[in-house]
Design an enzyme around this catalytic site. Structure first.
Site, PDB file in Angstrom:
ATOM      1  N   LYS A  40       0.842  -1.200   0.000  1.00 39.96           N
ATOM      2  CA  LYS A  40       0.000   0.000   0.000  1.00 39.96           C
ATOM      3  C   LYS A  40       0.878   1.252   0.000  1.00 39.96           C
ATOM      4  O   LYS A  40       0.604   2.221  -0.718  1.00 39.96           O
ATOM      5  CB  LYS A  40      -0.935  -0.003   1.225  1.00 39.96           C
ATOM      6  CG  LYS A  40      -2.043  -1.052   1.108  1.00 39.96           C
ATOM      7  CD  LYS A  40      -2.827  -1.246   2.395  1.00 39.96           C
ATOM      8  CE  LYS A  40      -3.759  -2.444   2.271  1.00 39.96           C
ATOM      9  NZ  LYS A  40      -4.498  -2.785   3.491  1.00 39.96           N
ATOM     10  N   GLN A  88      -4.778  -1.753   9.911  1.00 38.89           N
ATOM     11  CA  GLN A  88      -4.532  -3.032   9.234  1.00 38.89           C
ATOM     12  C   GLN A  88      -4.988  -4.182  10.129  1.00 38.89           C
ATOM     13  O   GLN A  88      -4.656  -4.240  11.312  1.00 38.89           O
ATOM     14  CB  GLN A  88      -3.036  -3.145   8.895  1.00 38.89           C
ATOM     15  CG  GLN A  88      -2.685  -4.309   7.995  1.00 38.89           C
ATOM     16  CD  GLN A  88      -3.300  -4.214   6.601  1.00 38.89           C
ATOM     17  OE1 GLN A  88      -3.554  -3.135   6.081  1.00 38.89           O
ATOM     18  NE2 GLN A  88      -3.565  -5.355   5.989  1.00 38.89           N
ATOM     19  N   ASP A 141     -10.963   2.543   4.215  1.00 37.85           N
ATOM     20  CA  ASP A 141     -11.207   1.104   4.018  1.00 37.85           C
ATOM     21  C   ASP A 141     -12.707   0.836   3.810  1.00 37.85           C
ATOM     22  O   ASP A 141     -13.093  -0.234   3.353  1.00 37.85           O
ATOM     23  CB  ASP A 141     -10.774   0.323   5.272  1.00 37.85           C
ATOM     24  CG  ASP A 141      -9.470  -0.435   5.067  1.00 37.85           C
ATOM     25  OD1 ASP A 141      -9.171  -0.803   3.918  1.00 37.85           O
ATOM     26  OD2 ASP A 141      -8.769  -0.668   6.068  1.00 37.85           O
TER      27      ASP A 141
HETATM   28  N1  GUN Z   1      -6.359  -7.142   6.310  1.00 34.52           N
HETATM   29  C1  GUN Z   1      -6.586  -7.888   5.207  1.00 34.52           C
HETATM   30  N2  GUN Z   1      -7.198  -7.155   4.253  1.00 34.52           N
HETATM   31  C2  GUN Z   1      -7.360  -5.917   4.760  1.00 34.52           C
HETATM   32  C3  GUN Z   1      -7.912  -4.721   4.238  1.00 34.52           C
HETATM   33  O1  GUN Z   1      -8.400  -4.631   3.111  1.00 34.52           O
HETATM   34  N3  GUN Z   1      -7.891  -3.650   5.078  1.00 34.52           N
HETATM   35  C4  GUN Z   1      -7.376  -3.721   6.343  1.00 34.52           C
HETATM   36  N4  GUN Z   1      -7.420  -2.620   7.097  1.00 34.52           N
HETATM   37  N5  GUN Z   1      -6.847  -4.813   6.840  1.00 34.52           N
HETATM   38  C5  GUN Z   1      -6.833  -5.906   6.055  1.00 34.52           C
END
Ligand code: GUN
Length: 286
Positions: free
Chosen positions: A56, A100, A123
């Protein structure tokens, strides 16, 4: 070519989307004299999270979004964790925040998804943003389901009137994806851990989306000939990454299949970047 023998190249599709998107970020920066910014809170050192967060951050850099990884130790206390989130929530220079997942046990509060204000929830996990998805409105919608919908749109797969089956019912992927498919006119069935025989559903699916995290779950005999299969599962076994679909068996039977890795994943990150720009745009319009 983003499609070869019915196999999607998600990396190419995301790269195409991001090259257009980068220009929008440039226009925003020139007009507003700042870059949109994303803070990623990572608690502990979950190996999968390490990789996802690094990805990211590197994509954000590529497209001109400022990003920071806010690391907290796995044994962080609830009060320090809440204080950090509150600080980011009130910091006007931060446009988007993501927490996350997964987080350690001591932080798994029932209202975890409400700790990031809806206007910074890039998100799309906050109940308010999830609620907008229920009504088919575009707030910040969860990035993985949106990535799936964009893949279907980009490859001109018709949704209206189709039988869509979603296997896996998480709040962040399966449920919001089922709603998006429903809002797009599909007849949607959802399979969960208690479903007696998921193949009864999957064999009838024109569009099958699988988000469980169990390699080998969907075999060739469980899918309909000529159907569309979207594999959203991601499981690391040693150094390799597997989806939920037995790729070599299923690809022979279906008309369209997304691989893991390199399918839905890159589109998820691209959708996240769009949400960050959108958060920054909303802030300057206030
Ligand atoms: N853990 C696995 N996929 C995601 C996601 O799309 N966003 C977040 N915040 N954590 C994750």
């Amino acid at each position: 070519m983003i499609l070869s023998a019915g196999i999607l190249d998600g990396k190419k599709l995301a790269a195409k989307k991001l090259s257009v998107f980068k220009k929008k970020v440039d226009v925003f920066r020139k007009k507003n004299s700042f870059s949109p910014s994303l803070s990623i809170v990572q608690v502990g050192k979950n190996p999968a999270s390490e990789i996802y967060v690094s990805k990211k951050i590197s994509v954000a850099k590529e497209v001109g979004i400022n990003s920071e990884r806010v690391r907290l130790p796995a044994n962080v206390s609830c009060s320090i964790f809440l204080e950090k989130l509150s600080h980011l929530a009130h910091d006007d220079t931060v446009d988007g925040i993501i927490l996350q997942l997964p987080v350690p046990k001591q932080l798994q509060f029932p209202n975890l998804m409400e700790l990031i204000p809806p206007e910074k929830d890039v998100d799309g996990f906050h109940p308010l943003n999830q609620g907008k998805n229920l009504f088919g409105k575009t707030g910040f919608s969860p990035c993985t389901p949106r990535g799936v919908m964009e893949i279907l749109k980009e490859t001109r797969i018709k949704i209206k009137g189709k039988n869509a089956v979603v296997v896996g019912t998480s709040n962040i992927v399966g449920k919001p994806l089922a709603l998006m498919l429903l809002n797009a006119g599909a007849t949607v069935s959802m399979c969960n851990i208690n479903t007696r025989d998921i193949s009864q559903f999957t064999r009838d699916a024109d569009i099958l989306c699988v988000a469980v995290g169990k390699p080998g779950l969907i075999t060739g005999e469980m899918v309909k000939s000529g159907s569309v299969v979207i594999d959203i599962g991601i499981t690391r076994v040693g150094k390799k990454i597997f989806g939920d679909v037995v790729f070599d068996e299923v690809k022979e039977k279906v008309s369209f299949l997304t691989p893991v890795p390199g399918g839905v994943g890159p589109m998820t990150v691209a959708c996240l970047m769009e949400n960050v720009l959108c958060a920054a745009q909303k802030k300057v319009k206030k």
